[in-house]
Design a protein around this motif. Sequence first.
Motif, short mmCIF file in Angstrom:
data_model
loop_
_atom_site.label_atom_id
_atom_site.label_comp_id
_atom_site.label_asym_id
_atom_site.label_seq_id
_atom_site.Cartn_x
_atom_site.Cartn_y
_atom_site.Cartn_z
N ASP A 49 -2.63 5.01 -1.97
CA ASP A 49 -3.82 4.23 -1.58
C ASP A 49 -4.43 4.75 -0.29
N PHE A 96 4.02 -1.58 3.28
CA PHE A 96 3.75 -0.15 3.05
C PHE A 96 4.95 0.56 2.45
N LYS A 118 -10.22 7.43 -1.67
CA LYS A 118 -9.10 6.78 -0.97
C LYS A 118 -9.49 6.39 0.46
N LYS A 152 0.84 -1.21 0.00
CA LYS A 152 0.00 0.00 0.00
C LYS A 152 0.87 1.25 0.00
N LYS A 153 0.52 2.21 -0.88
CA LYS A 153 1.27 3.46 -0.94
C LYS A 153 0.63 4.50 -0.03
#
Length: 385
Positions: A92, A28, A115, A2-3
């Motif tokens: 994200d 992450f 988001k 996940k960004k």
Amino acid sequence: MKKVFILGSTGSIGVNTLEVIREFPDNFSVAALSGNRNIDLLEKQIEEFSPELVVVNDEAEAEKLKYRIKGKCELFIGERGFVEATKSADYDVIISSLVGFSGLAPTIEAIKRGKRIALANKETLVVAGEIIERLSEQYNAEIIPVDSEHSAIFQSLVGESPEHIRKILLTASGGPFFDKPVEYLKKVTVAEALNHPNWSMGNKVTIDSATMMNKGLEVIEARWLFKLPLEKIEVVIHPQSIVHSMVEFIDGSIKAQLSSPDMKVPIQYALTYPERFKSNFVSTEFPEIHKLTFFKPNLEKFENLRLAFNALKSGGNSPCILNAANEIAVENFLKGKITFTEISDYVKKALDEIEYENSIGLEEIFECNRKTRNYITSLINKDKN
Ligand code: MG
């Protein structure tokens, strides 16, 4: 993978978020970072986490950073930069942890992109709760609370139906002046007010905790997050800050979330929800805690809490006026221009003097914020010069 975009990465929540991300490099990555004036720390964070994009609020500092990072990442500048970055960056999850009203505009952009919003900026819901509720439904954005009390309630509600809630109990440490007499508050210094017994936080929220405005803002935040009327929200003083909040259900059963106070717990949960990841940030040793105590809040002593309850009751632009006046009053207290008890005096003046508007859109909220800030700033300048 996940960004993560961190709005306010050099602040207390931002630094804690990066500690969590550092623990889980396979889960992450950092998409974007942002700061105001602390570009030394921001530069270190850029070196370690290699974001694609950075936002700096202060223009002069942004120019310095631009020279230092030499095109390592894209640089956005100023308030507009925050909005542009949240519109265009590839992420994200966004950690919304700017201080105060400034968090509203970029958080709205992240909501419009559907988001996950890990919300630490309570002011977003305080000033625009109804609009945020509507937009997050419309754009399918997920709001996960980072505020420790709201995270506790959120965690206690997993697997439960909203119609089974009798009430929620927001716990409050009571701050450094919980057991001091009313007269004591008049002479409180900035250093004393900044010395919170349990939590290490930024200056704004630490002063808000000492005046109990923080709990007032959290009541309004809870009203929108959990879609509950004021009658179902209760504040309980709990000086140990081990029970982070509770939910009482219609059968009388109560669920709570507990741990030693550390913001990395709610931050990590907001990132991993609905999962839980193994981490060692806190351990809670009950034999060393000995006792957990609970008290009723004193609304005569902590005027701000009463004002916040009233602002929520009257609705419309009242919470926006309350918040804007408080931001300016706290700034001036930190500068030594006004006394501790004058913070609530100015909040009250703003609520009394600024015209009440019942139904307000986003534009009116920005206008009300501007108007209130100007009003209190000139009032303080007039009173104190
Ligand atoms: Mg809190």
